[in-house]
Write a protein that holds these residues in place. Structure first.
Motif, PDB file in Angstrom:
ATOM      1  N   ALA A 224       5.845  -9.092  -6.395  1.00  0.00           N
ATOM      2  CA  ALA A 224       4.544  -9.730  -6.238  1.00  0.00           C
ATOM      3  C   ALA A 224       5.127 -11.137  -5.978  1.00  0.00           C
ATOM      4  O   ALA A 224       4.468 -11.751  -5.092  1.00  0.00           O
ATOM      5  CB  ALA A 224       3.627  -9.670  -7.418  1.00  0.00           C
ATOM      6  N   ARG A 249       8.708  -0.008  -1.659  1.00  0.00           N
ATOM      7  CA  ARG A 249       7.760  -0.879  -2.585  1.00  0.00           C
ATOM      8  C   ARG A 249       7.378  -2.318  -2.393  1.00  0.00           C
ATOM      9  O   ARG A 249       6.361  -2.854  -2.564  1.00  0.00           O
ATOM     10  CB  ARG A 249       8.710  -1.151  -4.145  1.00  0.00           C
ATOM     11  N   LYS A 252       4.442  -1.704  -0.304  1.00  0.00           N
ATOM     12  CA  LYS A 252       3.258  -1.477  -1.150  1.00  0.00           C
ATOM     13  C   LYS A 252       2.525  -2.721  -1.726  1.00  0.00           C
ATOM     14  O   LYS A 252       1.491  -2.947  -1.715  1.00  0.00           O
ATOM     15  CB  LYS A 252       3.891  -0.586  -2.469  1.00  0.00           C
ATOM     16  N   GLU A 253       3.417  -3.593  -2.087  1.00  0.00           N
ATOM     17  CA  GLU A 253       2.916  -4.974  -2.692  1.00  0.00           C
ATOM     18  C   GLU A 253       2.258  -5.649  -1.318  1.00  0.00           C
ATOM     19  O   GLU A 253       1.326  -6.353  -1.614  1.00  0.00           O
ATOM     20  CB  GLU A 253       3.925  -5.736  -3.339  1.00  0.00           C
ATOM     21  N   GLN A 256      -1.046  -4.416  -0.911  1.00  0.00           N
ATOM     22  CA  GLN A 256      -1.948  -4.701  -1.991  1.00  0.00           C
ATOM     23  C   GLN A 256      -2.327  -5.995  -2.084  1.00  0.00           C
ATOM     24  O   GLN A 256      -3.415  -6.401  -1.908  1.00  0.00           O
ATOM     25  CB  GLN A 256      -1.308  -4.386  -3.331  1.00  0.00           C
ATOM     26  N   GLN A 257      -1.548  -7.102  -1.386  1.00  0.00           N
ATOM     27  CA  GLN A 257      -1.786  -8.369  -1.345  1.00  0.00           C
ATOM     28  C   GLN A 257      -2.498  -8.725   0.037  1.00  0.00           C
ATOM     29  O   GLN A 257      -2.833  -9.841   0.302  1.00  0.00           O
ATOM     30  CB  GLN A 257      -0.604  -9.543  -1.673  1.00  0.00           C
ATOM     31  N   GLY A 258      -2.684  -7.875   0.913  1.00  0.00           N
ATOM     32  CA  GLY A 258      -3.107  -8.225   2.194  1.00  0.00           C
ATOM     33  C   GLY A 258      -2.220  -9.210   2.975  1.00  0.00           C
ATOM     34  O   GLY A 258      -2.899 -10.189   3.655  1.00  0.00           O
TER      35      GLY A 258
ATOM     36  N   GLY B   8       0.302 -13.408 -11.153  1.00  0.00           N
ATOM     37  CA  GLY B   8       1.161 -12.227 -11.015  1.00  0.00           C
ATOM     38  C   GLY B   8       2.273 -12.405 -12.419  1.00  0.00           C
ATOM     39  O   GLY B   8       2.511 -11.177 -12.797  1.00  0.00           O
ATOM     40  N   VAL B 127      -8.051  -3.228  -6.221  1.00  0.00           N
ATOM     41  CA  VAL B 127      -7.603  -4.497  -6.667  1.00  0.00           C
ATOM     42  C   VAL B 127      -8.777  -5.462  -6.967  1.00  0.00           C
ATOM     43  O   VAL B 127      -9.923  -5.258  -6.711  1.00  0.00           O
ATOM     44  CB  VAL B 127      -6.695  -5.349  -5.454  1.00  0.00           C
ATOM     45  N   GLY B 132      -6.707 -15.649  -5.331  1.00  0.00           N
ATOM     46  CA  GLY B 132      -5.892 -15.410  -4.117  1.00  0.00           C
ATOM     47  C   GLY B 132      -4.512 -14.379  -4.398  1.00  0.00           C
ATOM     48  O   GLY B 132      -3.999 -13.913  -3.507  1.00  0.00           O
ATOM     49  N   PHE B 133      -4.610 -13.916  -5.711  1.00  0.00           N
ATOM     50  CA  PHE B 133      -3.769 -12.823  -5.974  1.00  0.00           C
ATOM     51  C   PHE B 133      -4.279 -11.573  -6.406  1.00  0.00           C
ATOM     52  O   PHE B 133      -5.390 -11.740  -7.368  1.00  0.00           O
ATOM     53  CB  PHE B 133      -2.712 -13.180  -7.148  1.00  0.00           C
ATOM     54  N   ASN B 134      -3.951 -10.421  -5.611  1.00  0.00           N
ATOM     55  CA  ASN B 134      -4.597  -9.285  -5.857  1.00  0.00           C
ATOM     56  C   ASN B 134      -3.883  -8.399  -7.028  1.00  0.00           C
ATOM     57  O   ASN B 134      -2.862  -8.135  -6.989  1.00  0.00           O
ATOM     58  CB  ASN B 134      -4.669  -8.362  -4.433  1.00  0.00           C
ATOM     59  N   GLN B 139      -2.634  -2.590 -12.942  1.00  0.00           N
ATOM     60  CA  GLN B 139      -2.028  -3.918 -13.980  1.00  0.00           C
ATOM     61  C   GLN B 139      -3.037  -4.310 -14.750  1.00  0.00           C
ATOM     62  O   GLN B 139      -2.742  -4.505 -16.098  1.00  0.00           O
ATOM     63  CB  GLN B 139      -1.663  -4.784 -12.897  1.00  0.00           C
ATOM     64  N   PHE B 209       5.778   0.620 -11.038  1.00  0.00           N
ATOM     65  CA  PHE B 209       6.763   0.287 -10.073  1.00  0.00           C
ATOM     66  C   PHE B 209       7.596   1.595  -9.459  1.00  0.00           C
ATOM     67  O   PHE B 209       7.357   1.961  -8.483  1.00  0.00           O
ATOM     68  CB  PHE B 209       8.223  -0.166 -11.147  1.00  0.00           C
ATOM     69  N   SER B 250       8.268 -14.981 -13.136  1.00  0.00           N
ATOM     70  CA  SER B 250       7.498 -14.843 -11.958  1.00  0.00           C
ATOM     71  C   SER B 250       7.580 -16.365 -11.211  1.00  0.00           C
ATOM     72  O   SER B 250       8.051 -16.434  -9.985  1.00  0.00           O
ATOM     73  CB  SER B 250       5.733 -14.585 -12.034  1.00  0.00           C
TER      74      SER B 250
END
Lengths: 396, 287
Positions: A224, A249, A252-253, A256-258, B8, B127, B132-134, B139, B209, B250
Motif C-alpha cells: 500500500a 502483489r 494486486k494493490e 485495489q487502489q485504482g 494504510g 473496497v 483516497g485510500f481504498n 482489511q 498478503f 507506513s
C-alpha cells in the motif's frame, strides 16, 4: 633355494614390469578424456546448485527439471557422441554461501566436469570460486552483470543481465507506446543497482523523465505504501524489478487502489513468469504488462512447443524454458567437441569458435567476445489473462 | 497523501495489534510467552490452504476443519511442551522458542519449495474508500476481528468465571490447585483458545498478503513490540501500540522510501516505549 629360481624371478619381474607399462600406456592412450574430471567413456557429469527450497524455489525447480528433461531426451536418443549426460543438482535454498559450499562439493566430491546454476544472487556467490578453479560455468539461469563484465575465461552466459533486459524492453515500449514519465520500483538487493540505473538512463535517453525510484524488499508483505506514492506521482509507466510474486502483489494493490499507469508496466524477466499472474489474482488488462524475455521466445508461443513437450502434463514457465534452452546449448557444445571432451577445449570452443546455433525456442546462439552468447530479448505481454509475445522479433 | 498513509498505516497496524493479542491472550492466562504463536498460525493457514485447494472442501467446511485442527493442535502443544514436564513460565516460554524452530523447519520442508502461495479468495472482494485510500473488505475484517478479540480477551479474563480461574492459575498454580481449581483443564482451555486465535490470524495474513513459511516473520516482530508496550497484559494498549507502529511504518515507507526502516522502527518504538514506561512507573512508585 633352487638354481633356477633367480632366473624365474627375473622373468616374473620383467613380465610384471612389462604388464605395468602396458597397462599404463593402455590406460593413457584412449583416455586423455577419461582423466578429465566428470568425463568417462560413457558419461559426462555436470553439476548444478539451485534454490530448490527458499525464495526462488519455483524458478529453480522449473529451470533444473526442464534441463534434466532435455538431457533425458538426449540420453534416450543415445547421448552426446555416445556419452550420457548426468546432472547432479544440489539445493542451496537460494543462499549464496550455501551455493559456494555446493560448488566446492560438486568439484571435490562429485568431481563434475562443469557447473551451471539458477539464481542471480546465488550465482554471484560462486563466480569467483569457479573462476579461480577454472571450471566452466555454463549458461546459468542468472542475470548478473558480473557473469560477463568483466569477461571471465570460464564463464558463458545465455541470458542478458537485468540492465540489458530492462534497457531493451523499455526502449521498445517507448518506441511503441510513446515517450512518458516513469517511476522505477526496485527490490533492494544490489543486483538491481545497475538495472535501476540502466532503466533511468534509457528513459532519459528516450526523452522521458524518471519521477522517482521506490525501494522495496523481497517478499514485501504490504504494497500500500508504494502504491500511495504511485498515486501521488501519477507516472505514465511503472518500471519494475523484483520477484514475480512481489510484482503480482504490487499489481494486486495497484488494482485495489485504482492506480494503474496509463501506458503500462515494464519489467525484467520475472514479470513474464506465470507466478506473476498467479499472485496478481485478479485480471490484468491487455497490453498493460511488457516484460523482457531474454534469449528465448515466450513460453506459451507456438515456437516453444518442443520445450513444452519435454513435460506435456506440466505448465512450463519462463524458467522452465530457460532450463531447456541452457540444456540445449550445453548439449550442442558437447556435441561439437566430439570425443575429446576437456574443460580447456570446451572453453576454447565457446570463447570464439561456436558457430551460430538455432533452435525453435530461442534466438541464435554464437560466440561473443564478452561471453554473452545471445544478445537479444523477446517481449512478453498479457492478453486475455495469458502471456503472449508482444512482438515476433527479438529486440536489443 | 498524508491521509492515505494514515489509512494504510491503521489497517496495517490493526494486524500488528491482532498478533500482539494472540501473545497477550496466553501470557495473561498462563504466564507463558508463546514465541511459536505466529508460526502455529502459519501452520494452520497451510492446513486451510490444503483443505481448500487439495481436498476442495467448501469454504465454511474448510475453515471449520482448520479451526478444529487448531484447537487440537493447541491441546497437543500443551501436552507436548507443558504437561509432559511442568515448569515455570520462563522455561515454558523458551520451549515455545524451540517449537517455533521446529514448526518453521517442518513448514519449509513440506511447503518451502513452491512458496509463496496465493491463498484462495474466501472472503468477499471489494473496497471502501477512506481519504483516497481504498481499504479492502479483508482489511476491514482484520480491524473488526482485532477489536472483537481485544474485547473478548478483556471480557473473558475480567468478567467470566473461566477468566477468574485462568487468572488464579496464572498467579499461583499451587494455591489455585489447593483451592480446587482444575489447573490442567484451565491451562488446556487457554492453550486451545490461544491457538484458535492464532489460526484465525494466520488465515487472515495469508489472505491479505501471501502464504509462505516465513510470512509471519515481519509481522511477528511488530506484534511483539506492540504486546511489550502493552506490558504483555493490556489488550487495549497493545492494539493502540500496533496501530501507532503501523502508521509509523507506513509513513517511513512512503516518506523515507526505505522498506528496511520498518523493522528498525519496530525496535526503536519498542525501546523508546519501554524507557518511557519505565520512567513513568518509576515516578509513580516514588510518588
Amino acid at each position: 633355494m633352487t638354481p633356477g629360481y633367480p632366473m624365474q624371478r627375473r622373468h616374473l619381474l620383467t613380465a610384471a614390469a612389462a604388464l605395468a607399462c602396458g597397462l599404463t600406456l593402455a590406460s593413457a592412450a584412449p583416455a586423455h578424456a577419461q582423466s578429465e574430471p566428470g568425463v568417462t567413456a560413457t558419461s559426462i557429469k555436470l553439476g548444478m546448485s539451485a534454490g530448490i527450497t527458499g525464495p526462488i524455489a519455483f524458478a529453480s525447480r522449473q529451470f533444473s527439471s526442464y534441463m534434466q528433461k532435455y538431457f533425458d531426451k538426449v540420453n534416450a536418443a543415445g547421448g552426446v557422441n555416445g556419452r550420457k549426460i548426468e546432472l547432479v543438482v544440489i539445493d542451496d535454498g537460494g543462499k549464496g554461501d550455501v551455493a559456494l559450499q555446493n560448488a566446492q562439493r560438486l568439484l571435490q566430491q562429485e568431481r563434475v566436469f562443469a557447473i551451471t546454476t539458477i539464481g542471480t544472487a546465488t550465482t554471484a556467490g560462486i563466480l569467483d570460486y569457479l573462476t579461480r578453479q577454472n571450471v566452466p560455468l555454463l549458461f546459468p539461469g542468472a542475470y548478473n552483470t558480473e557473469l560477463v563484465n568483466p569477461t571471465r575465461p570460464n564463464t558463458f552466459a545465455l541470458f542478458q543481465a537485468y540492465e540489458g533486459q530492462i534497457a531493451a524492453v523499455t526502449r521498445w515500449v517507448y518506441g511503441k507506446k510513446g515517450v512518458g514519465s516513469a517511476v522505477i520500483v526496485r527490490a533492494n538487493p544490489p543486483s538491481f543497482d545497475l538495472a535501476a540505473k540502466s532503466a533511468a538512463a534509457t528513459v532519459e535517453a528516450s526523452g522521458g523523465k524518471v519521477l522517482a525510484t521506490l525501494n522495496t524488499s523481497y517478499n514485501q508483505p504490504e504494497w500500500a505504501s508504494i502504491v500511495i506514492r504511485l498515486k501521488e506521482l501519477k507516472p505514465d509507466y511503472i518500471i519494475v524489478m523484483t520477484t514475480a510474486s512481489d510484482m503480482g502483489r504490487m499489481w494486486k494493490e495497484i488494482a485495489q487502489q485504482g492506480a494503474a499507469p496509463p501506458k503500462g508496466i515494464i519489467g525484467i524477466s520475472p514479470l513474464a513468469d506465470q507466478a506473476f499472474l498467479d499472485t496478481a489474482g485478479g485480471p490484468v488488462p491487455d497490453d498493460m504488462i511488457y516484460a523482457a524475455v531474454p534469449a528465448t521466445v515466450v513460453p506459451t508461443s507456438p515456437e516453444a512447443k518442443d520445450a513444452r513437450d519435454l513435460s506435456p502434463g506440466e505448465t512450463m514457465g519462463l524458467f522452465g524454458l530457460e532450463g531447456a534452452a541452457s540444456g540445449a546449448v550445453i548439449v550442442e557444445a558437447l556435441r561439437r567437441l566430439g570425443a575429446d571432451v576437456t574443460r580447456a577445449k570446451l572453453t576454447a570452443l565457446l570463447h570464439d569458435k561456436f558457430e551460430p546455433f538455432k533452435t525453435s525456442f530461442m534466438d541464435t546462439v554464437k560466440s561473443s567476445p564478452d561471453h554473452l552468447m545471445v544478445q537479444s530479448v523477446g517481449v512478453a505481454t498479457v492478453k486475455s489473462g495469458a502471456f503472449v509475445a508482444a512482438t515476433t522479433e527479438f529486440v536489443k | 497523501m498524508l491521509l492515505a498513509t494514515l489509512a494504510g498505516g491503521i489497517s496495517l497496524g490493526f494486524l500488528y495489534g491482532l498478533v500482539a493479542l494472540t501473545l497477550i491472550l496466553l501470557v495473561r492466562t498462563t504466564g507463558v510467552l508463546n514465541f511459536a504463536a505466529a508460526e502455529v498460525g502459519m501452520l494452520c493457514a497451510f492446513v486451510a490452504f490444503a483443505a481448500l485447494t487439495q481436498f476442495h472442501l467448501p469454504v465454511l467446511v474448510a475453515v471449520a476443519v482448520t479451526l478444529v485442527f487448531s484447537g487440537l493442535l493447541g491441546a497437543a502443544v500443551y501436552c507436548g511442551i507443558v504437561l509432559i514436564r511442568p515448569a515455570d513460565p520462563l522455561t515454558l516460554s523458551l520451549r515455545t522458542l524451540g517449537l517455533l524452530l521446529i514448526v518453521n523447519s517442518v513448514a519449509y520442508k513440506i511447503w518451502g519449495a513452491n512458496s509463496p502461495y496465493t491463498f484462495p479468495r474466501i472472503l468477499p472482494e471489494g473496497v471502501v474508500t477512506i481519504s483516497g485510500f481504498n481499504v479492502g473488505y479483508v482489511q476491514l475484517l482484520v480491524i473488526a476481528f482485532a477489536i472483537v478479540i481485544a474485547l473478548a480477551v478483556w471480557v473473558l479474563t475480567e468478567r467470566t468465571r473461566l477468566g477468574l480461574l485462568l487468572r488464579a492459575v496464572s498467579s499461583d498454580r499451587e494455591a489455585a490447585a489447593d483451592l480446587g481449581v482444575p489447573v490442567v483443564s484451565v491451562d488446556l482451555m487457554a492453550w486451545c483458545m490461544a491457538t484458535v486465535v492464532a489460526c484465525c490470524v494466520g488465515i487472515l495474513v495469508a489472505h491479505l498478503f501471501f502464504l509462505a513459511p516465513d510470512m509471519m516473520a515481519p509481522i511477528l516482530l511488530a506484534g511483539f513490540a506492540a504486546a511489550q508496550l502493552g506490558d504483555m497484559q493490556s489488550a487495549r494498549v497493545a492494539l493502540i501500540a500496533g496501530v501507532v507502529l503501523g502508521i509509523i511504518q507506513s509513513a517511513s515507507s512512503v516518506y523515507f522510501n526505505q522498506p528496511e526502516l520498518s523493522q528498525i522502527l519496530s525496535f526503536l518504538v519498542l525501546t523508546v516505549g519501554l524507557i518511557i514506561r519505565g520512567r513513568f512507573r518509576g515516578r509513580v512508585i516514588s510518588t
